[in-house]
Design an enzyme around this catalytic site. Structure first.
Site, short mmCIF file in Angstrom:
data_model
loop_
_atom_site.label_atom_id
_atom_site.label_comp_id
_atom_site.label_asym_id
_atom_site.label_seq_id
_atom_site.Cartn_x
_atom_site.Cartn_y
_atom_site.Cartn_z
N SER A 60 -62.06 27.12 10.75
CA SER A 60 -62.47 28.48 11.11
C SER A 60 -63.16 28.63 12.47
CB SER A 60 -63.40 29.04 10.03
OG SER A 60 -62.65 29.46 8.92
N LYS A 63 -61.78 31.12 14.95
CA LYS A 63 -62.13 32.55 15.03
C LYS A 63 -62.91 32.91 16.29
CE LYS A 63 -61.84 33.20 10.05
NZ LYS A 63 -62.17 32.24 9.02
N SER A 115 -66.82 34.83 7.99
CA SER A 115 -65.60 34.04 8.15
C SER A 115 -64.41 34.67 7.43
CB SER A 115 -65.82 32.60 7.65
OG SER A 115 -64.93 31.71 8.27
N LYS A 221 -70.00 28.93 15.20
CA LYS A 221 -69.11 29.15 14.05
C LYS A 221 -68.91 27.84 13.33
CE LYS A 221 -66.49 31.72 11.51
NZ LYS A 221 -66.89 30.85 10.38
#
Length: 400
Positions: A60, A63, A115, A221
């Site tokens: 993730s 992102k 997320s 993140k």
């Protein structure tokens, strides 16, 4: 009397360690994650790396790219209609309903804070028409804008795909770029947000634990899929210094967090600034001089000097020991030797002199502090020994 002497010894030891140069205690961290990197967020200078060019699965942290593209190429006030594809995506979601209309800004925030894979797909479809078309935009961005050659994206969220890969070094560069955007910085720093949707009303809490626990952490993140392990990108600021840490394929989230804290502590404690003035010449290629277009602050560790050089392609590099960093090309300006205007002084020697003088000064200062500390400790210890002997003589005279 004995208790008093022990208190004096304890005081002497405390005094010694308090004046002992802290720089001698800063050691390179022992990182467990399979790959990792620490860079200066302002210049891109690499301060630590472990297999940072090894191709990995990002999960993730993908992102980050989706967010900066949405901010730069989209209108955050746009309304986005959620498709069935977005509604049905696997993994972590913000539980968008098919047909629901959501502002683009809210989707970006839900994607970064919680997320949300469904939010990522909705963003991709809104900006490019489909996930595949958006992946092409992502790849064009990292290759054309950032000149990254080891990254390839197939989706906007990071769910596993054999061809969805990047490196710790590339992710650090992507994050450095994104953090230069004020809107991105604001969204990346959100610790929580109120979420009100057709299928879900809640308070979203950022999944990046360090952002919640440490005031100097400014964003980042986290990510996880089974093939990638735990991935983590973190930005932090302290004393006007900005660092970016990336760890990939940790065997647990706790390992990723601990490795990141080790990297940040190392970066903030083991390095000192070296300032290079605007106009300093870095080198000459053919009939062109290359110089700094603005003041540049690099970091040096305790043992090794920073070296600035120019490559044959006109790219500026900095080196600390075996670590070489490509620096932002906007930091350089070029001047033809055929230009009749006032020439820039050859400052390659003065650049080295600048860092050399600072290094020598720091070394002498550390040595002086160490000598003074040891001297004070020895004086206190000697005083204790003499005091003890004097007391023993007095007792001997009183009790023959």
């Amino acid at each position: 009397m004995i208790a008093k002497q022990w208190w004096l010894i304890l005081f002497a030891l405390t005094l010694l360690f308090s004046v002992f140069p802290q720089t001698t205690l800063a050691e390179e961290p022992n990182i467990t994650s399979e790959t990792a990197i620490l860079i200066d967020g302002k210049t891109g200078q690499i301060l630590y790396e472990k297999n940072s060019g090894q191709v990995m699965y990002p999960a993730s942290i993908t992102k980050i790219v989706t967010a900066i593209l949405a901010i730069e190429s989209g209108n955050l006030n746009d309304s986005v209609e959620v498709s069935s594809e977005a509604r049905q995506v696997d993994g972590t979601r913000v539980y968008l309903a098919e047909g629901e209309t959501v502002p683009l800004e809210k989707l970006v925030k839900g994607m970064m804070v919680n997320s949300g894979n469904d939010a990522a797909v909705a963003i991709a479809e809104h900006l490019s028409g489909s996930v595949d078309a958006f992946a092409e935009e992502m790849n064009a961005f990292v290759k054309d804008e950032l000149n990254l050659q080891d990254t390839n994206f197939t989706n906007p969220h990071g769910l596993f795909n054999e061809e969805h890969v990047t490196t710790a070094k590339d992710m650090a560069r992507i994050t450095q770029y994104a953090m230069q955007n004020d809107e991105y910085r604001s969204i990346a720093s959100l610790k929580e947000m109120e979420w009100s949707g057709e299928e879900w009303d809640t308070t979203l809490i950022n999944h990046h634990r360090l952002l919640l626990d440490h005031d100097y952490v400014t964003g980042g993140k986290n990510g996880y899929v089974s093939k990638s392990g735990f991935t983590l990108v973190t930005s932090a600021e302290q004393d006007e210094r900005e660092l970016i840490a990336v760890t990939m394929k940790a065997n647990s989230s706790n390992t990723a967090y601990q490795d990141t804290l080790k990297l940040l502590n190392y970066g903030f404690n083991a390095f000192t600034p070296v300032v290079y003035e605007e106009g300093k010449k870095i080198g000459t290629i053919g009939d062109t001089d290359y110089m700094l277009s603005k003041e540049l602050t690099l970091l040096r560790n305790n043992d090794e000097e920073v070296e600035l050089t120019i490559t044959d392609d006109g790219v500026m590099e900095s080196s600390i020991g075996s670590i070489t960093s490509l620096l932002d090309s906007s930091l350089l300006s070029a001047k033809s030797l055929n230009d009749s205007s006032t020439p820039v002084a050859d400052v390659e020697t003065s650049v080295n002199k600048t860092s050399g003088e600072e290094s020598t000064s720091n070394e002498w200062l550390n040595l002086a502090i160490l000598v003074i500390g040891i001297g004070m400790f020895m004086v206190i210890l000697l005083a204790l020994i003499l005091s003890k002997k004097s007391s023993h003589r007095r007792r001997s005279r009183s009790f023959p």
